[in-house]
Enzyme design. Sequence first.
Site, PDB file in Angstrom:
ATOM      1  N   GLU A   1      34.899 -15.360 -23.001  1.00  0.00           N
ATOM      2  CA  GLU A   1      34.905 -14.396 -24.090  1.00  0.00           C
ATOM      3  C   GLU A   1      36.239 -13.715 -24.010  1.00  0.00           C
ATOM      4  OE1 GLU A   1      32.255 -14.866 -22.233  1.00  0.00           O
ATOM      5  OE2 GLU A   1      30.697 -15.329 -23.731  1.00  0.00           O
TER       6      GLU A   1
ATOM      7  N   HIS B   1      20.052  -9.507 -24.737  1.00  0.00           N
ATOM      8  CA  HIS B   1      20.551 -10.319 -26.054  1.00  0.00           C
ATOM      9  C   HIS B   1      19.930  -9.459 -27.412  1.00  0.00           C
ATOM     10  CE1 HIS B   1      20.626 -13.895 -23.486  1.00  0.00           C
ATOM     11  NE2 HIS B   1      21.222 -14.409 -24.367  1.00  0.00           N
TER      12      HIS B   1
END
Lengths: 340, 326
Positions: free
Chosen positions: B63, B132
């Site tokens: 990322e 999440h």
Amino acid sequence: MSEFSVLKTEQIGRAAGENIELLGQILLIRRFEEKCVELYSAGKIRGFLHLYIGEEAVGVGTMSALKDEDRIVSTYREHGHALARGIPAGSIMAEMFGKANGCCRGRGGSMHLFDRTKNFFGGNAIVGGGLPLAVGLAIADKMQNTNAITVCFFGDGAVAEGEFHESLNLASLWELPVLFICENNLYAMGTALDRHQAQTDIAKKAGSYAMPSETVNGMDVLGVRDASMRAAELVRSESKPFLLVAETYRFRAHSMYDPDLYRTKDEVEQWKLRCPIANFQKYLLQTGEADAATFEALEKKVEKEISEAVDFADAGEIESVEDLCKDVYTPFQALTSQGE
Amino acid sequence: MTEKTRTTYRDAVRSALREALSGDDRVFLMGEDVGRYGGAYACSHGLLAEFGEKRIRDTPLSESAFVGAGIGAALGGMRPIVEIMTVNFSLLALDQIVNNAATLRHMSGGQFSVPIVVRVATGGGRQLGAQHSHSLENWYAHIPGIKVLTPGTVTDARWMLGEALKDPDPVFIFEHALLYPVEDDIEEDRTAFDPWKAKVRRSGRDVSLITYGGSLHKCLNAAAELSADGIEAEVVDLRSLRPLDTGSILGSVSRTHRAVVVDEGWRTGSIAAEVMAQIMEGAFDELDVPVRRVCSEEVPMPYAKHLEDAALPQPEKIVAAVKEMF
Ligand SMILES: Cc1ncc(C[n+]2csc(CCOP(=O)(O)OP(=O)(O)O)c2C)c(N)n1
Ligand SMILES: [Mg+2]
């Protein structure tokens, strides 16, 4: 290294006077930073100040191998990179004075020097933070079919960061024209290389990313220059990344705040014997390219340049506080110069 | 003028991506599984075949590197769209976002802009647990130097991306993952489309429900329920969290004299808190009762359905908060 095609050093020609030019640049950086120390004590420069003294041959050697269209991503120890890239000493000094005629209008300071006209993308003070940017600049060049490469400087300390590993992998995976240059000065602040790396041979790490690499003596400007030329040529012609590790040493403390307690005086003195100025001068005397008068003339020239830089910085205006929040966002029409 | 096309939020995002990629060679999409997989939420399904590997780039699980590379590519003249699969993963790129994307223009004294667009799936409600499901968009809205859009409707999903790409600075688009299958009409007329202004989604005289993104529909449902009880709620969709459209917020409160702010972020330090502060600063005298908020409870998102439901803002909670004001 044997599996990678690299040019031989002898194939790289050198024009007359070029070596003197290199020495001049090293001297400029050395004297500029010595001046910075004075001005820091005088309170004209504040914040963090990281000196490059001892490491000048790396920046100068590398920059001499690059083209104008190439892009530079650097660290907070970047005065030398900036000067060698041709950013005017006055605009750097004024930046450190926090003046509006500084290269970043006093928004950046010593650790954040930028110059669009020199393709100099900063001074990044997050260790490892510049590597992903370099990868992205290379994506842009690759997608736009330019012939430019991106050169990314970082220290041995950055090698421990995830961003180093992520970036080398991505650059190699996508075959991007990045020349990674690790300035291994054996310390990350006070932490010695063998206390932060399990594998202290940094060049070997490139192997994990199927990337060629080389280690070069960073105290020898001609060696760095030749290695950089070979590496840059490879990166440019094959559009693939390369890791060049320059072994070097900082003669001064990490920053002006550092009491330098983590290494012995003797160690520092040993490295000073390898001073990139003294040894290069000795070499130039031997080859007959220079004599004492040459050096004296260079010193004079450099002294004048620095004194003019200080005058320029002193004379600069300060940015109006009314403009404090300027340049947080871009006026829409301002983007035309960035590929529009 | 009022031509409409019915589609899902997901397809609207895909149409926006396709349009952006077709219209400008500098635009490319990169992120985890955006290519062969088709996007974790299928937003980019089919785009690899259409635009090829150079412009639809599957990245490694890095990322920091791929967001940073997006920033670098933007500096280098491209117009990257970076997709981050889920907002929790964006935390691994925070260094690049906060220290580079947001600062480079300022630090360089205005020499460099970073015209990157980052799309991030956000929000809870799918029993995905505490890694999440969060709504961290207010963290990003905290940062000067970046802009934050939160499309809550199919029309916004369709047109906001194009506007974000026109913007010379980093724009984050937070897409609530529960919205992807939602179907609605797209208003095809985009001449007056302005993503940076809040929109009144439902007019009402009694109370303002100020919200954005995934909570918009909850507010509209709550408003319908309140209406049955004779309370007419005005629903204000913020759409942009940075800049916040303070004028529209104060305007609505000045009409209704009551406000409930609804936000899926945790209550403490939420966007709701910022909206409330702006009301205090700018419309205190207009208020009949103190401002209230309905936010997520102060707990990492639990997995079990009944617990997750209890942790999130729900129409019943909104209705209850409003009724306590009368
Ligand atoms: C991410 C991050 N962590 C810590 C620091 C604090 N810090 C500044 S320089 C430095 C040492 C870096 O060493 P190295 O990369 O070898 O570069 P050098 O200073 O030796 O040139 C540290 C720890 C920082 N700036 N950024
Ligand atoms: Mg070091």
